[in-house]
Write a protein that holds these residues in place. Structure first.
Motif, PDB file in Angstrom:
ATOM      1  N   SER A 231     -10.311   1.933  -4.064  1.00 44.08           N
ATOM      2  CA  SER A 231      -8.969   2.500  -4.198  1.00 44.08           C
ATOM      3  C   SER A 231      -7.930   1.383  -4.257  1.00 44.08           C
ATOM      4  CB  SER A 231      -8.658   3.412  -3.007  1.00 44.08           C
ATOM      5  OG  SER A 231      -8.526   2.633  -1.812  1.00 44.08           O
ATOM      6  N   TYR A 232      -6.721   1.730  -4.624  1.00 48.10           N
ATOM      7  CA  TYR A 232      -5.646   0.744  -4.660  1.00 48.10           C
ATOM      8  C   TYR A 232      -5.456   0.116  -3.281  1.00 48.10           C
ATOM      9  CZ  TYR A 232      -0.903  -1.209  -4.919  1.00 48.10           C
ATOM     10  OH  TYR A 232       0.181  -2.038  -4.859  1.00 48.10           O
ATOM     11  N   ASN A 233      -5.404   0.934  -2.244  1.00 47.72           N
ATOM     12  CA  ASN A 233      -5.155   0.403  -0.902  1.00 47.72           C
ATOM     13  C   ASN A 233      -6.269  -0.530  -0.447  1.00 47.72           C
ATOM     14  OD1 ASN A 233      -2.824   1.882  -0.873  1.00 47.72           O
ATOM     15  ND2 ASN A 233      -3.439   3.282   0.776  1.00 47.72           N
TER      16      ASN A 233
ATOM     17  N   THR B 137       0.832  -1.197   0.000  1.00 44.39           N
ATOM     18  CA  THR B 137       0.000   0.000   0.000  1.00 44.39           C
ATOM     19  C   THR B 137       0.870   1.253   0.000  1.00 44.39           C
ATOM     20  OG1 THR B 137      -0.078  -0.088   2.417  1.00 44.39           O
ATOM     21  CG2 THR B 137      -1.903  -1.102   1.222  1.00 44.39           C
ATOM     22  N   CYS B 138       0.246   2.362  -0.387  1.00 45.75           N
ATOM     23  CA  CYS B 138       0.942   3.652  -0.418  1.00 45.75           C
ATOM     24  C   CYS B 138       0.151   4.644   0.423  1.00 45.75           C
ATOM     25  CB  CYS B 138       1.074   4.152  -1.853  1.00 45.75           C
ATOM     26  SG  CYS B 138       1.898   5.760  -2.011  1.00 45.75           S
TER      27      CYS B 138
ATOM     28  N   SER C 280      -0.133   7.656  -0.030  1.00 47.52           N
ATOM     29  CA  SER C 280      -0.609   8.757  -0.858  1.00 47.52           C
ATOM     30  C   SER C 280      -1.486   8.178  -1.970  1.00 47.52           C
ATOM     31  CB  SER C 280       0.571   9.532  -1.449  1.00 47.52           C
ATOM     32  OG  SER C 280       0.131  10.692  -2.118  1.00 47.52           O
ATOM     33  N   ASN C 281      -2.179   9.050  -2.706  1.00 46.95           N
ATOM     34  CA  ASN C 281      -3.070   8.585  -3.762  1.00 46.95           C
ATOM     35  C   ASN C 281      -3.158   9.651  -4.857  1.00 46.95           C
ATOM     36  OD1 ASN C 281      -4.857   6.869  -5.099  1.00 46.95           O
ATOM     37  ND2 ASN C 281      -6.657   7.717  -4.077  1.00 46.95           N
TER      38      ASN C 281
ATOM     39  N   LYS D 272       2.556   0.388  -5.706  1.00 44.80           N
ATOM     40  CA  LYS D 272       1.820   1.475  -6.339  1.00 44.80           C
ATOM     41  C   LYS D 272       2.760   2.412  -7.089  1.00 44.80           C
ATOM     42  CE  LYS D 272      -2.181   4.377  -5.528  1.00 44.80           C
ATOM     43  NZ  LYS D 272      -1.792   5.548  -6.287  1.00 44.80           N
TER      44      LYS D 272
ATOM     45  N   THR E 258      -6.272   5.191 -13.296  1.00 36.90           N
ATOM     46  CA  THR E 258      -5.872   6.381 -12.543  1.00 36.90           C
ATOM     47  C   THR E 258      -7.023   7.368 -12.479  1.00 36.90           C
ATOM     48  OG1 THR E 258      -5.031   7.527 -14.509  1.00 36.90           O
ATOM     49  CG2 THR E 258      -3.487   6.094 -13.327  1.00 36.90           C
TER      50      THR E 258
ATOM     51  N   CYS F 202      -2.248   2.183 -10.716  1.00 38.24           N
ATOM     52  CA  CYS F 202      -2.759   1.383  -9.600  1.00 38.24           C
ATOM     53  C   CYS F 202      -2.787  -0.097  -9.977  1.00 38.24           C
ATOM     54  CB  CYS F 202      -4.150   1.858  -9.206  1.00 38.24           C
ATOM     55  SG  CYS F 202      -4.219   3.564  -8.622  1.00 38.24           S
TER      56      CYS F 202
END
Length: 614
Positions: free
Chosen positions: A234-236, A104-105, A107-108, A120, A388, A114
């Motif tokens: 979201s990616y996370n 995970t990151c 930030s976004n 990420k 994105t 992603c």
């Protein structure tokens, strides 16, 4: 193959002063193809097969090797003749890039890819990412594979720069950071046995139920990846849904842990290993830069930090959801510089809200504002990638890509504006054209820029380092001139010392940093003196580099390396620091260069090596 190599060796003996050029080698390859130039393309022995066969004979076929009657000098010229991609080690070191596992990151950003198969900001089709995925992101396997590839292409691997990419290094657990770097060192320490050990490690990952075929990897992430593309997660969030419930991944990742003592043991071995680390680069964000993290980076052996700036304008950072301030970025630069690291900054062209003219202004600010002034820049255009948040902006017409002409114009401006101490390392990301929905797909963008500079008779004005590197050019020390360029940052006086040829090509350089201790101690800077790992009165060498094709440690050559240029740079830097009133000189040495600096009078002193000044 035997006859071809025999013929190459014979030609080298006939012309005893140099290696074969590309045309001579091609003629020999065609002569052994059994056909004419027009028909030999499918039967011609490939150049890439020559060196592996040659080296295999040396290691495993003593009778054949002896029949060739090869001297060390002849062997070196043969390798120079058939070496693949010679620029890879023309800077004097062999570079190996590795990728950390998906994570995970914190930030976004609007433009950030992603891809759930990757950490990420990276995409599975990028070359280094493909290699990492096939290695289950195991650092040992990644390094072993690159060592073998470099060896087979004819590159010396005695001096290695490790580049660790993966988005935001500081977001990973510290125990993982220790483990990852320990395994990088272990793979180098165990060369040439490491490729054999890699097979055992690959089998272990398979035994856990992990797979690395394209079909299996794509199927594993498909449902969550589709949700990201649709904008419903979201990616996370998708990462946790995917990996937290995957027992094979959890079992593998549970073993990815080590201690600082484990790391130190591998570092100590590397000081005298056959493959030594002469540079370790990690990637992170400005808002993660703290004194504690920088101390950790030094414990890891890090010497350079890749840091994503993207822009110096707050309105552009805000528009692209880059949740940090320019004040944070400048403080990060100050801390990194005072800890001795080289600063490799990432900047992006064509972000949401930018224009070609504002991008030029942005770069001008970056290289003139004392709060920034990077050592190296990765300068590349924003591209639209599926999944994105920028996709929605594009469909609404809020963001559009620049044309090829606009990109070249901006980059030409930036190259001409860059001072002599800045190196523009890259102008594109290794994103596959199939992954770019809209935006630059030209992989030769730098070549376009350099061609424009040449055609407009502007090349002679370029001071940027990469454009001036001697690469494989043969030079003698007495043909070089030592030049000094001084500039002032928010926290230091910097001296860039460079060896240059008569046509201004650069053969080596040193970065000397003289901190403003009076201002730091008085609280007049964005960093306080008590945050640092060095003491008032101490100067810092942040980088020492001499160019030339990577040569084996202890060997002599006629490249810029091994001619005492580094020693002379150190001596001049010591004189400058002494004359400026500094009492000692630190150097941010790599693990594999500690012995070199000890020989130059430096002693081990915690995170650095130090020499007292007279």
């Amino acid at each position: 193959m035997d006859e071809l190599i025999t013929d190459i060796l014979q030609q080298l003996r006939t012309n005893s002063q140099s290696a074969l050029d590309a045309h001579q080698l091609e003629a020999l390859l065609r002569a052994h193809s059994g056909g004419t130039r027009s028909t030999s393309r499918t039967t011609q022995i490939p150049k890439r097969a020559l060196l592996p066969y040659f080296l295999q004979a040396k290691d495993q076929n003593s009778e054949l090797w002896q029949s060739w009657n090869i001297t060390p000098e002849l062997e070196a010229r043969f390798i120079r003749s058939v070496r693949m991609k010679p620029r890879r080690s023309a800077s004097g070191v062999a570079t190996i890039t590795v990728i950390t596992r998906p994570h995970t990151c914190s930030s976004n950003c609007l433009y950030c890819p992603c891809d759930l198969r990757m950490p990420k900001s990276y995409i599975a089709n990028e070359p280094a990412c493909q290699r990492a995925e096939q290695a289950f992101f195991d650092p040992y396997i990644q390094v072993a594979a690159r060592l073998r590839a470099l060896h087979q292409m004819g590159h010396s691997t005695d001096k290695v720069e490790l580049i660790v990419l993966g988005g935001t290094w500081s977001d990973y657990p510290i125990s993982y950071q220790y483990w990852f770097v320990s395994e990088l060192f272990r793979a180098l320490n165990e060369w040439p046995a490491s490729p054999h050990q890699s097979k055992k490690r690959l089998n272990w990952y398979h035994s856990l139920g992990l797979h690395h075929t394209e079909e299996a990897l794509a199927a594993f992430v498909a449902p969550q990846q589709e949700a990201i593309t649709a904008g419903t997660t979201s990616y996370n969030q998708a990462f946790h849904q995917l990996y937290d419930t995957s027992q094979p991944h959890q079992n593998a990742w549970a073993h990815m842990s080590a201690t600082l003592d484990d790391l130190y043991k591998q570092q100590q071995k590397n000081e005298t290993a056959a493959c030594r680390v002469v540079g370790l680069v990690i990637e992170t964000r400005p808002d993660t830069i703290t004194a504690a993290n920088l101390k950790l980076f030094r414990q890891l052996g890090c010497t350079k930090i890749q840091i994503g700036i993207q822009s110096t304008r707050q309105e552009i950072l805000d528009a692209n959801l880059r949740h940090m301030t320019t004040t944070q970025i400048k403080r990060a630069f100050s801390l990194i510089r005072l800890y001795g690291f080289k600063i490799h900054a990432h900047m992006m062209i064509n972000l949401l809200g930018a224009t070609p003219q504002s991008d030029k202004y942005d770069f001008d600010t970056f290289i003139t504002d004392p709060g920034y002034l990077p050592d190296e820049v990765k300068l590349y255009p924003c591209a639209l990638v599926e999944g994105t948040q920028l996709v929605e902006k594009y469909h609404k017409g809020a963001w559009l890509p620049y044309s090829k002409e606009e990109l070249v114009d901006i980059l030409v401006h930036d190259v001409l504006a860059a001072p002599c101490y800045v190196r523009i390392s890259r102008m594109i990301r290794d994103i596959s054209s199939t992954d770019i929905l809209v935006g630059n797909k030209h992989t030769n963008l730098r070549q376009m820029v350099e061609q424009h500079l040449t055609s407009e008779d502007l090349a002679g004005r370029v001071q940027e380092i990469r454009f001036r590197e001697i690469n494989q050019q043969q030079v003698q020390a007495d043909e070089l001139t030592l030049q000094e360029y001084a500039y002032t940052t928010a926290v230091s006086d910097e001296h860039f010392l460079q060896w240059v040829t008569t046509d201004n090509n650069i053969a080596g350089f040193c970065r000397l940093s003289l901190p403003h201790w009076d201002k730091l101690s008085a609280g007049m800077c964005d960093v306080a003196a008590d945050e640092l790992a060095v003491q008032p009165g101490q100067a810092m060498i942040r980088e020492l580099h001499v160019y030339g094709q990577a040569l084996s440690l202890g060997t002599e050559g006629i490249s810029a390396q091994h001619q005492g240029l580094g020693q002379k740079l150190l001596a001049y830097a010591s004189t400058l620091a002494t004359d400026a009133g500094y009492t000692s000189l630190n150097v941010i040495s790599s693990v594999g260069t500690r012995a070199y600096y000890r020989a130059q009078g430096f002693i081990d002193a915690g995170l650095y090596q130090r020499k007292e000044l007279q």
